[in-house]
Design a protein around this motif. Structure first.
Motif, PDB file in Angstrom:
ATOM      1  N   LEU A 321       0.821  -1.150   0.099  1.00 38.76           N
ATOM      2  CA  LEU A 321       0.061  -0.039   0.067  1.00 38.76           C
ATOM      3  C   LEU A 321       0.981   1.176   0.113  1.00 38.76           C
ATOM      4  N   PRO A 322       0.468   2.124  -0.670  1.00 40.53           N
ATOM      5  CA  PRO A 322       1.216   3.382  -0.629  1.00 40.53           C
ATOM      6  C   PRO A 322       1.346   4.062   0.759  1.00 40.53           C
ATOM      7  N   ASP A 323       2.299   4.896   0.895  1.00 41.50           N
ATOM      8  CA  ASP A 323       2.547   5.514   2.245  1.00 41.50           C
ATOM      9  C   ASP A 323       1.351   6.661   2.655  1.00 41.50           C
ATOM     10  N   ASP A 324       0.826   7.382   1.616  1.00 42.79           N
ATOM     11  CA  ASP A 324       0.088   8.495   1.920  1.00 42.79           C
ATOM     12  C   ASP A 324      -1.611   8.158   1.721  1.00 42.79           C
ATOM     13  N   ILE A 325      -2.042   7.053   2.125  1.00 42.36           N
ATOM     14  CA  ILE A 325      -3.433   6.850   1.922  1.00 42.36           C
ATOM     15  C   ILE A 325      -4.289   7.664   3.102  1.00 42.36           C
TER      16      ILE A 325
END
Length: 447
Positions: A321-325
């Protein structure tokens, strides 16, 4: 394993979702073609009652979820369906979801009182507040109300519904044919409720039902949800991935109930579990893998992206998962489930593809593949560890998953003294070991 004979019994609820909880269940040849065949549900109800399960549960929502091309998407209105199931069963409890956001207290109180009468005291209400703009736009609204506001409305909704259920005294109906008196007028009262969300006069046009009130169930695990559960719920359906999280949730909700002056045993905590059972562990793992192979990744990626509030192209199937969700504070939807999904992906360093596979079986509920003995072991371990009063059984595939659980896992739990071999009572409250509620409009001294 020997057990304390004074220990409270385990509770088991069958959560029945159309053709099964797994995302791809409908693609297997043994799956039914559709979720609107009442005979399918009658069969499931008979199976669950054969296993002496406390109850069965039908979820619901006032919106078509996702792409109907993905899997059978038609869902029958649950209180109507449960009325049909009441006619082919005699003991098992019948629980339906209904939203406080898109109903009125009078209609819903009448519907559940009617189901309780029809079933002889086996009705339960899973109380939800319903998030999402799609649902709101089906009810002349542009968007869903804020999370906290939905729970304030729900609290007043429960207050009104319970007063309506209590608007008839238990002794109101005398049916005195000789005198021509059906009910005592002073034993049926208006409730004259005036609040910020509702103005309701009452009384209800249905006499007090066999259970007094249907069993009240709740499924939210956010801070607002836990507060609501501690104040009103008698059973809680929850999603917990690890034993440690389950124990923490159990202690938290029980302590909140104590703080409010409630008996903690008056609220039953039932985590969801998706049991995939095989004759051997290898067989179970292969069935689990077969189901996962039938997931369509691109559709599942779009679903996950919508749930997390990010564009689909941000989720790369073979990356984490991307860090900035967004965070839980940024969303108005299912806050606790959002956190569970993100923490699962982060904790186990899952790729998006792997996370989709983990969610495909139970949308964040714990999936366990193994033999009947191993499934019984994990249920017992969570129960003995103080993480559960029972379990919300979510078969990946129906009807076969329910049949295997009832015919193979339940007998092991019975042999261990964990679960009933026969029903001791006739009402859902009796199955859960809960008292019939007092009538707060009539049971006080002098009323």
């Amino acid at each position: 394993m020997s057990r304390d004979p004074d220990r409270k019994p385990l509770h088991l609820n069958a959560f029945l979702m159309t053709v099964g909880h797994h995302e791809a269940a409908w693609r297997l040849p043994q799956s039914p073609d559709d979720g609107t065949d009442v005979e399918h549900y009658k069969n499931l109800a008979r199976i669950a009652e054969r296993g002496k399960l406390d109850s069965l549960f039908l979820a619901d929502g006032p919106v078509l979820h996702g792409d109907p091309g993905r899997r059978p998407a038609s869902i029958l209105e649950p209180t109507v369906l449960l009325t049909a199931l009441a006619g082919v069963t005699s003991r098992i409890g019948l629980i339906a979801t209904a939203s406080t956001s898109y109903n009125e207290p009078y209609n819903l109180a009448r519907r559940f009182a009617s189901l309780d009468h029809v079933s002889g005291g086996r009705a339960g209400w899973n109380i939800v507040t319903t998030a999402g703009a799609d649902a709101a736009r089906n009810f002349n609204l542009d968007d869903t109300p804020p999370h906290h506001e939905r729970y304030l409305r729900a609290a007043e909704f429960i207050d009104v519904a319970t007063k309506l259920w209590d608007s008839w005294a238990d002794d109101a109906v005398v049916a005195d044919r000789a005198r021509g008196v059906y009910a005592l007028a002073d034993r049926v009262r208006r409730i004259e409720h005036r609040g910020p969300h509702f103005r309701v006069d009452g009384p209800l046009n249905v006499r007090r039902s066999p259970q007094g009130h249907p069993l009240l169930v709740q499924a939210g695990s956010s801070e607002d949800g836990k507060d609501f559960a501690a104040r009103y719920a008698e059973a809680v359906f929850t999603a917990q991935q690890t034993l440690e999280e389950g124990i923490a949730f159990y202690k938290d909700v029980k302590q909140r109930a104590v703080t409010l002056g409630r008996d903690p045993d008056g609220i039953k905590i039932l985590p969801g579990i998706v049991p995939v059972v095989g004759d051997t562990e290898a067989d179970a793992l292969e069935l689990d893998a077969e189901l996962d192979r039938h997931i369509v990744p691109e559709y599942a990626r779009r679903q996950l992206a919508t749930f997390l509030g990010v564009p689909a192209e941000r989720l790369v199937l073979d990356e984490e998962l991307p860090d900035d969700i967004p965070t839980e504070d940024d969303i108005e939807g299912a806050k606790s489930r959002f956190t569970l999904v993100v923490e699962l992906g982060r904790r186990e360093r899952l790729t998006v593809r792997q996370l989709i596979g983990r969610l495909g079986g139970g949308r964040g509920h714990r999936t366990f593949a193994g033999t009947a003995e191993q499934v019984a072991d994990t249920i017992e371990h969570w129960y003995d560890s103080g993480a559960a009063d029972g379990f919300n059984i979510m078969p990946a595939l129906l009807p076969s998953g329910l049949e295997v659980f009832v015919d193979q896992v339940v007998p092991i739990l019975q042999e261990r003294g964990l679960f009933r071999t026969e029903y001791a009572g006739t009402t859902l409250r009796e199955h859960y070991g809960l008292a019939r509620p007092a009538n707060r409009l009539f049971d006080a001294v002098g009323t």
